[in-house]
Design a protein around this motif. Structure first.
Motif, mmCIF file in Angstrom:
data_model
loop_
_atom_site.group_PDB
_atom_site.id
_atom_site.type_symbol
_atom_site.label_atom_id
_atom_site.label_comp_id
_atom_site.label_asym_id
_atom_site.label_seq_id
_atom_site.Cartn_x
_atom_site.Cartn_y
_atom_site.Cartn_z
ATOM 1 N N VAL A 150 6.790 -4.319 -18.310
ATOM 2 C CA VAL A 150 5.308 -4.868 -18.896
ATOM 3 C C VAL A 150 5.512 -5.763 -20.044
ATOM 4 N N LEU A 151 6.233 -5.498 -20.884
ATOM 5 C CA LEU A 151 6.631 -6.234 -21.975
ATOM 6 C C LEU A 151 7.378 -7.675 -21.311
ATOM 7 N N ASP A 152 8.388 -7.335 -20.477
ATOM 8 C CA ASP A 152 9.143 -8.575 -20.075
ATOM 9 C C ASP A 152 8.144 -9.716 -19.255
ATOM 10 N N ALA A 153 7.144 -8.880 -18.581
ATOM 11 C CA ALA A 153 5.983 -9.829 -17.833
ATOM 12 C C ALA A 153 5.385 -10.663 -18.940
ATOM 13 N N LEU A 154 4.922 -9.961 -20.020
ATOM 14 C CA LEU A 154 4.248 -10.532 -20.990
ATOM 15 C C LEU A 154 5.096 -11.621 -21.639
ATOM 16 N N MET A 155 6.474 -11.713 -21.815
ATOM 17 C CA MET A 155 7.150 -12.292 -22.428
ATOM 18 C C MET A 155 7.293 -13.588 -21.566
ATOM 19 N N GLY A 156 6.964 -13.651 -20.269
ATOM 20 C CA GLY A 156 7.000 -14.667 -19.172
ATOM 21 C C GLY A 156 5.721 -15.653 -19.394
ATOM 22 N N ARG A 157 4.778 -14.845 -19.799
ATOM 23 C CA ARG A 157 3.419 -15.755 -20.146
ATOM 24 C C ARG A 157 3.831 -16.647 -21.213
ATOM 25 N N VAL A 158 4.693 -16.832 -22.016
ATOM 26 C CA VAL A 158 4.814 -17.714 -23.291
ATOM 27 C C VAL A 158 5.017 -19.041 -22.433
ATOM 28 N N VAL A 159 5.726 -18.995 -21.286
ATOM 29 C CA VAL A 159 6.240 -20.421 -20.933
ATOM 30 C C VAL A 159 5.644 -20.747 -19.444
ATOM 31 N N GLU A 160 4.244 -20.263 -19.468
ATOM 32 C CA GLU A 160 3.343 -20.393 -18.494
ATOM 33 C C GLU A 160 3.137 -22.077 -18.339
ATOM 34 N N PRO A 161 2.960 -22.597 -17.071
ATOM 35 C CA PRO A 161 2.851 -24.154 -16.864
ATOM 36 C C PRO A 161 1.617 -24.508 -17.855
ATOM 37 N N PRO A 162 1.459 -25.512 -18.209
ATOM 38 C CA PRO A 162 0.239 -26.161 -18.799
ATOM 39 C C PRO A 162 -0.897 -26.114 -18.014
ATOM 40 N N GLY A 163 -2.078 -25.521 -18.340
ATOM 41 C CA GLY A 163 -3.248 -25.128 -17.640
ATOM 42 C C GLY A 163 -3.329 -23.759 -17.520
ATOM 43 N N LYS A 164 -2.411 -23.060 -17.440
ATOM 44 C CA LYS A 164 -2.370 -21.631 -17.375
ATOM 45 C C LYS A 164 -2.421 -20.764 -18.867
ATOM 46 N N PRO A 165 -3.169 -19.664 -18.621
ATOM 47 C CA PRO A 165 -3.335 -18.974 -20.049
ATOM 48 C C PRO A 165 -1.450 -18.653 -20.598
ATOM 49 N N ARG A 166 -1.726 -19.038 -21.863
ATOM 50 C CA ARG A 166 -0.169 -18.591 -22.236
ATOM 51 C C ARG A 166 -0.309 -17.651 -23.435
ATOM 52 N N LEU A 167 0.802 -16.650 -23.778
ATOM 53 C CA LEU A 167 0.873 -15.895 -24.878
ATOM 54 C C LEU A 167 1.374 -16.789 -25.903
ATOM 55 N N PRO A 168 0.683 -16.981 -27.073
ATOM 56 C CA PRO A 168 1.406 -17.970 -28.195
ATOM 57 C C PRO A 168 2.787 -17.400 -28.585
ATOM 58 N N LEU A 169 3.422 -18.217 -29.016
ATOM 59 C CA LEU A 169 5.253 -17.787 -29.480
ATOM 60 C C LEU A 169 4.889 -16.874 -30.602
ATOM 61 N N ARG A 170 3.909 -17.333 -31.731
ATOM 62 C CA ARG A 170 4.135 -16.417 -32.803
ATOM 63 C C ARG A 170 3.709 -14.873 -32.596
ATOM 64 N N LEU A 171 2.794 -14.729 -31.428
ATOM 65 C CA LEU A 171 2.344 -13.464 -31.250
ATOM 66 C C LEU A 171 3.443 -12.636 -30.354
ATOM 67 N N ALA A 172 3.973 -13.564 -29.590
ATOM 68 C CA ALA A 172 5.089 -12.984 -28.825
ATOM 69 C C ALA A 172 6.233 -12.215 -29.862
ATOM 70 N N LEU A 173 6.860 -13.095 -30.568
ATOM 71 C CA LEU A 173 7.668 -12.708 -31.577
ATOM 72 C C LEU A 173 7.271 -11.761 -32.372
ATOM 73 N N GLY A 174 5.990 -11.556 -32.778
ATOM 74 C CA GLY A 174 5.394 -10.555 -33.632
ATOM 75 C C GLY A 174 5.504 -9.104 -32.996
ATOM 76 N N LEU A 175 5.483 -9.230 -31.517
ATOM 77 C CA LEU A 175 5.609 -8.079 -30.582
ATOM 78 C C LEU A 175 7.068 -7.774 -30.728
ATOM 79 N N LEU A 176 7.928 -8.438 -30.481
ATOM 80 C CA LEU A 176 9.375 -8.410 -30.379
ATOM 81 C C LEU A 176 10.049 -7.849 -31.705
#
Length: 284
Positions: A150-176
Motif C-alpha cells: 500500500v505504501l509503495d503504491a502511494l509513493m508511486g503517486r508522487v510522480v504521476e504525470p501532469p493532470g493526474k492526482p499526485r501525492l505532494p512530496l512533503r506529505l510523502a516524506l512526512g509518512l516515510l
C-alpha cells in the motif's frame, strides 16, 4: 654516530651528536682524545630531535665540517594520531516499539484512505495524510510487510504525470519519516529517473547518492520539501529541526573531505522558489 670537526689555527676539536629516544647526547673535545660526554633529557622524542637538528645547524655555522656521514639521526617515535572526534548522535525519529497486528492493519487502511483522497481539495488530502502519519507512528519505526504494498503504491503517486492526482512530496516524506529508512530507499528507487519528477523531488532523490547515507538524506529531504509559510507549519520548528540535523551533516561531510556549504551550494533548485529559500536559510 655523526662526527663534526673544527681545525683552524690552534683549534683542533670534534663534536659528535647522538639521539636515544628523548635523550640528546653530545661527545666533544680535542681531536685525539676520548672527549667529554653530556646528556640532556627532553619531555619527548620530538623535542630531543628538534634540539639535535638545531645544534647541528649551529655547529655548521660555526665552521665545523662533518667528517663522517654516519647514520642519520633516528626518527622520533611516531606521534599517535589524534582520536577521531565522535560523530554527533542523531536523535531517533520515532519511538521504537513492536506494533500489534491491529496497528499494522490500521496503518494500511489509513494509507489506502489517503490514496483514495488524492484529487480532492488540498486540505482534505493533508488532513488524511496527518491521520495516516499518526497511524504509521504507532508502528514504532518498523516497515512491516503488510503495509509495504500500500505504501509503495502511494509513493508511486508522487510522480504521476501532469493532470493526474499526485501525492505532494512533503506529505510523502512526512509518512516515510515515521518508518524504517528502508521505506525511503524503496521510494527513491521509484522516483529516480521519473520524467514527471518536480525539481524538489529530483533534489531529494539525488541526496541519497550525494550523501551516501539514506538516513541523513531522508532528514534533509523532509526539511527541503517543507514549504515556507505553509498553513499549519512552524518556521521556528523548522529551524529547530535544522539546527538538530546540521552537526551530523557537517561531521558526515567533513569525513568525506567536503563541507556543508559546498554541499548545499551544489543542490540545484531549478528555479523552484520555495526550495531556493530553504537552501538560503540552511546556508545563512
Amino acid at each position: 654516530m655523526r662526527r663534526f670537526e673544527f681545525v683552524e689555527g690552534s683549534s683542533s676539536k670534534f663534536w659528535s651528536p647522538e639521539l636515544k629516544d628523548s635523550t640528546f647526547i653530545v661527545t666533544y673535545g680535542r681531536i685525539g682524545t676520548a672527549g667529554q660526554r653530556k646528556e640532556k633529557v627532553f619531555p619527548d622524542a620530538q623535542s630531543a630531535s628538534r634540539e639535535y637538528e638545531r645544534k647541528v645547524a649551529e655547529k655548521l655555522r660555526e665552521g665545523y665540517l662533518e667528517v663522517t656521514s654516519g647514520d642519520a639521526p633516528p626518527a622520533p617515535a611516531p606521534v599517535a594520531a589524534p582520536t577521531a572526534e565522535p560523530l554527533p548522535v542523531l536523535p531517533p525519529r520515532v519511538r521504537a516499539r513492536v506494533p500489534t497486528a491491529q496497528q499494522v492493519e490500521h496503518a494500511a487502511q489509513a494509507l489506502t484512505a489517503l490514496e483514495s483522497q488524492l484529487g480532492e481539495r488540498s486540505w482534505q488530502v493533508a488532513r488524511q495524510a496527518r491521520r495516516a502519519r499518526r497511524a504509521l507512528r504507532l508502528l514504532g519505526g518498523a516497515d512491516p510487510s503488510p503495509v509495504r504494498p500500500v505504501l509503495d503504491a502511494l509513493m508511486g503517486r508522487v510522480v504521476e504525470p501532469p493532470g493526474k492526482p499526485r501525492l505532494p512530496l512533503r506529505l510523502a516524506l512526512g509518512l516515510l519519516a515515521e518508518l524504517d529508512v528502508a521505506a525511503f530507499v524503496r521510494a527513491t528507487q521509484q522516483w529516480k529517473g521519473a520524467a514527471s519528477a518536480p525539481t524538489p523531488l529530483r533534489a531529494v532523490t539525488r541526496e541519497v547518492e550525494a550523501l551516501g547515507d539514506p538516513e541523513l538524506a531522508l532528514r534533509l529531504g523532509v526539511l527541503l520539501a517543507e514549504r515556507p509559510g505553509l498553513r499549519g507549519s512552524s518556521e521556528e520548528g523548522w529551524r529547530h529541526r535544522w539546527e538538530g540535523l546540521k552537526p551530523s551533516l557537517e561531521a558526515h561531510l567533513r569525513t568525506a573531505g567536503g563541507s556543508l556549504r559546498e554541499h548545499l551550494s551544489a543542490i540545484d533548485a531549478g528555479g523552484d522558489a520555495p526550495l531556493s529559500r530553504r537552501l538560503a536559510q540552511m546556508q545563512g
